[in-house]
Motif scaffolding. Structure first.
Motif, PDB file in Angstrom:
ATOM      1  N   GLY A 164     -42.304  38.938 -17.762  1.00 44.25           N
ATOM      2  CA  GLY A 164     -41.392  38.151 -18.600  1.00 44.25           C
ATOM      3  C   GLY A 164     -40.408  37.366 -17.749  1.00 44.25           C
ATOM      4  N   ARG A 165     -40.000  37.959 -16.628  1.00 48.44           N
ATOM      5  CA  ARG A 165     -39.059  37.260 -15.742  1.00 48.44           C
ATOM      6  C   ARG A 165     -39.723  36.071 -15.059  1.00 48.44           C
ATOM      7  N   LEU A 173     -42.135  34.242 -16.458  1.00 49.26           N
ATOM      8  CA  LEU A 173     -42.171  33.213 -17.511  1.00 49.26           C
ATOM      9  C   LEU A 173     -40.798  32.555 -17.660  1.00 49.26           C
ATOM     10  N   ALA A 174     -39.755  33.359 -17.673  1.00 44.62           N
ATOM     11  CA  ALA A 174     -38.411  32.807 -17.858  1.00 44.62           C
ATOM     12  C   ALA A 174     -38.077  31.842 -16.726  1.00 44.62           C
ATOM     13  N   ALA A 175     -38.470  32.181 -15.507  1.00 46.43           N
ATOM     14  CA  ALA A 175     -38.200  31.302 -14.360  1.00 46.43           C
ATOM     15  C   ALA A 175     -38.996  30.004 -14.472  1.00 46.43           C
TER      16      ALA A 175
END
Lengths: 406, 406
Positions: B321-322, B324-326
């Motif tokens: 998820g991190r 994707l967020a980046a």
């Protein structure tokens, strides 16, 4: 860790806003993780949302609903961000709204959904729906502090503030809450923020006021440079204080309200930085003398997000060379390094491209030992100024993010 | 900590290059901190330097000297960066060159100075000058490993490589060293890198070859996003292998040499990442399917520099998820998140905007436990590909930078 006392002020209720909280057991059994806001009919609502392309499903749905109708309910859960969840995530966000809408007898589009917590896991809609009756039964005007607690994730303490001012002979109240401690570099909003007033403000004016306030507050903080997928901030005006509706974005009433919104938003944004993951310092990076806003922000963010500056802040080491190096790589065209000055609070550390004659290590060290520090950079090439707020980088930041799956 | 064995290969001497090391006691008494390269007359020299506006005094002087004459000596010190030192720093860099020049009987402009270490402190020129006779007396063709050790700061091990190839019937040798572990996001060069060959290459061709090799190696690594004030990289061609001088930037000889330079530079750049401050992982962020180089690099750097991705790597947590967020905040216009895919090595983790059907936590965790990891992002919107190499973010990164004044 966190900087400052974090004690909450008296949180005045807002006529026309009720809040109920409940425990859905989304991540931890028994923790308050569900918050419902009930807004009176006719309330104006404005929102700003993350610009992250991987925006969460609830952000997409909240934007749709806000555009289509006047919201009556805000539904917030922690423990699960419902982000990176594709089509199934959108369906879950819509189903959550529909369930609450059915329970209270409104259209599904009158509910705005918000989620925060782990990215990439399926939202447990059943648990959330099961908790709704309890949250609705608990609706009360006095639950702002409960709501501030109910929206926390890695936050170590609730964030809230409240103001009362006299405008045109009426007492106007503004109360708000926020949350966030990591994945913080808001871009149009913070992780989550909810502010309400009993002033009467037309929706388009309210949106303009929110844009300005959010831009000067949540859009000027950074903890780790990681813009969240779920950032959202809502401003509600119930109009219950009476008087004429504000329908123009100008004039003394507008100015007075904008001023108090700016103050409230800035206080909520600062509260997020003070509670930044692993934070031991609250740091303002103030850039003046810039040619334009863009270069002021470039320099401020380069310094505020430099891991080397942040670890020096953690160590209380007046390692000003790292500040210079960050300014130097900020991408400002034709920067004359001999013309700029850098102060730590009131201590001049750099001029003429090197250490200031008057500087002593003892004076720099004294400032760096403080819990609150201003890094003041004057580029001496223009009239623009911008400030960005940030924290240091500690062992605890690594610990929190190596152990917690956010 | 560091990733991989770090064992050095045989370092072949380069005919026309001698190296001497000495201990000037600049920061620590008894440590080798002074390195002198002697280049034969007629050697071609090319250089690339930091784009940090606060570039160090030796960078300014080295660029001036390189533009004015054909260098015969490189003078390198560690323990002091002579950066953020204003006019006095420039004078100290010039005086150091003049002192060495006098000692060996050349013009001062034939000496290129390089410094690395603490920023903002006065270079102790007296100590450096006092060590010069010992370094000159020690000049030898076999001292590449000593030089690799002599240029280290927070590096935990020396970085060097060497290649021999047959080109147009002649054996050509290329040997190089590099240093750097923190303040690493080179912009036109690395912290420090020195590569030499006995091939005969005209200076303008050599500069073009260095530009290409540095761009594909040192300019594709990041440890903490902090571009140094002192980055410099030099490529020397002594011509002692004989044969015709290469005077065109094309043809089979050019291609063969460029290829070996690219390999040597990439190996030296990777060695810096493997020895990154506190590094426990060596990570390649590979972006494919981009519309252009710029958006491929935006995405690669957003992921490679995300503190949240880096702490997840440290924890061996497949917290996609991190990632994707980046990607989502990298600033790619009209990014269709449903169209892109993300793999960890060969494990597909994301498609259709969410977790892949086939993904299992066990498969992701198995990759994340490795010391070497590829994060593969296919944007599926174009033909461009770029790779950036980085490390994780560990307790030791904070420890090193909270305790060491760099």
């Amino acid at each position: 860790m966190a900087v400052g006392s974090g004690e909450l002020p008296v949180l005045h209720p807002i006529d026309g806003v009720k809040i109920g909280v409940a425990s859905a057991g989304i991540k931890k059994v028994g923790r308050i993780d569900t918050v419902v806001f009930e807004l009176c009919e006719g309330a104006s609502v404005a929102g700003v949302f993350t610009l992250n392309a991987f925006c969460a499903a609830p952000v997409t749905v909240a934007k749709e609903h806000l555009a289509s109708t006047s919201p009556r309910y805000l539904l917030i859960n922690t423990g699960n961000a419902n982000a990176g969840t594709g089509q199934a995530g959108l369906l879950n966000a819509r189903n959550s709204c529909a369930a609450l809408a059915k329970e209270v007898g409104v259209e599904a589009s009158a509910v705005l959904p918000f989620s925060t917590g782990v990215i990439g896991e399926k939202l447990p809609v059943d648990k959330l729906v099961a908790a709704m009756p309890a949250a609705i039964a608990a609706l009360s005007a006095d639950s702002w502090e409960r709501a501030a607690n109910g929206i926390m994730t890695t936050d170590t303490r609730p964030k809230a503030t409240s103001r009362q001012i006299e405008i045109a002979g009426r007492r106007i109240t503004v109360t708000g809450i926020s949350k966030g401690a990591g994945m913080i570099k808001p871009n149009m909003a913070t992780m989550l923020g909810y502010v309400a007033t009993d002033a009467d403000i037309a929706p388009n004016v309210l949106q303009a006021m929110l844009d300005q306030s959010a831009d000067a507050s949540f859009n000027r903080i950074t903890i780790d440079g990681d813009t969240s997928t779920n950032d959202a901030c809502v401003l509600v005006a119930t109009g219950r204080a009476g008087g004429e509706q504000l329908t123009e974005a100008s004039g003394p009433v507008f100015d007075a309200l904008q001023q108090v919104f700016n103050e409230v938003f800035l206080e909520l944004a600062h509260a997020i930085v003070r509670d930044g993951e692993g934070a031991t310092k609250f740091v303002a990076v103030e850039v003046t003398g810039a040619k334009d806003v863009s270069e002021a922000l470039k320099v401020a963010y380069a310094v505020a997000e430099s891991p080397l500056v942040k670890t020096a802040l953690f160590a209380s080491d007046p390692n000003w060379g790292r500040i210079l190096a960050a300014i130097g790589r900020a991408g400002v065209e034709s920067l004359d390094v001999a013309a700029l000055t850098v102060h730590l609070d009131d201590v001049l550390i750099t001029e003429h491209g090197g250490r200031a004659e008057s500087y002593t290590e003892a004076a720099g060290a004294a400032v760096m030992k403080q819990a609150e520090i201003r890094i003041r950079i004057n580029l001496n090439r223009g009239q623009h100024a911008e400030t960005v707020w940030t924290t240091d980088f500690s062992y605890d930041y690594v610990k929190i993010n190596a152990e917690y799956r956010s």
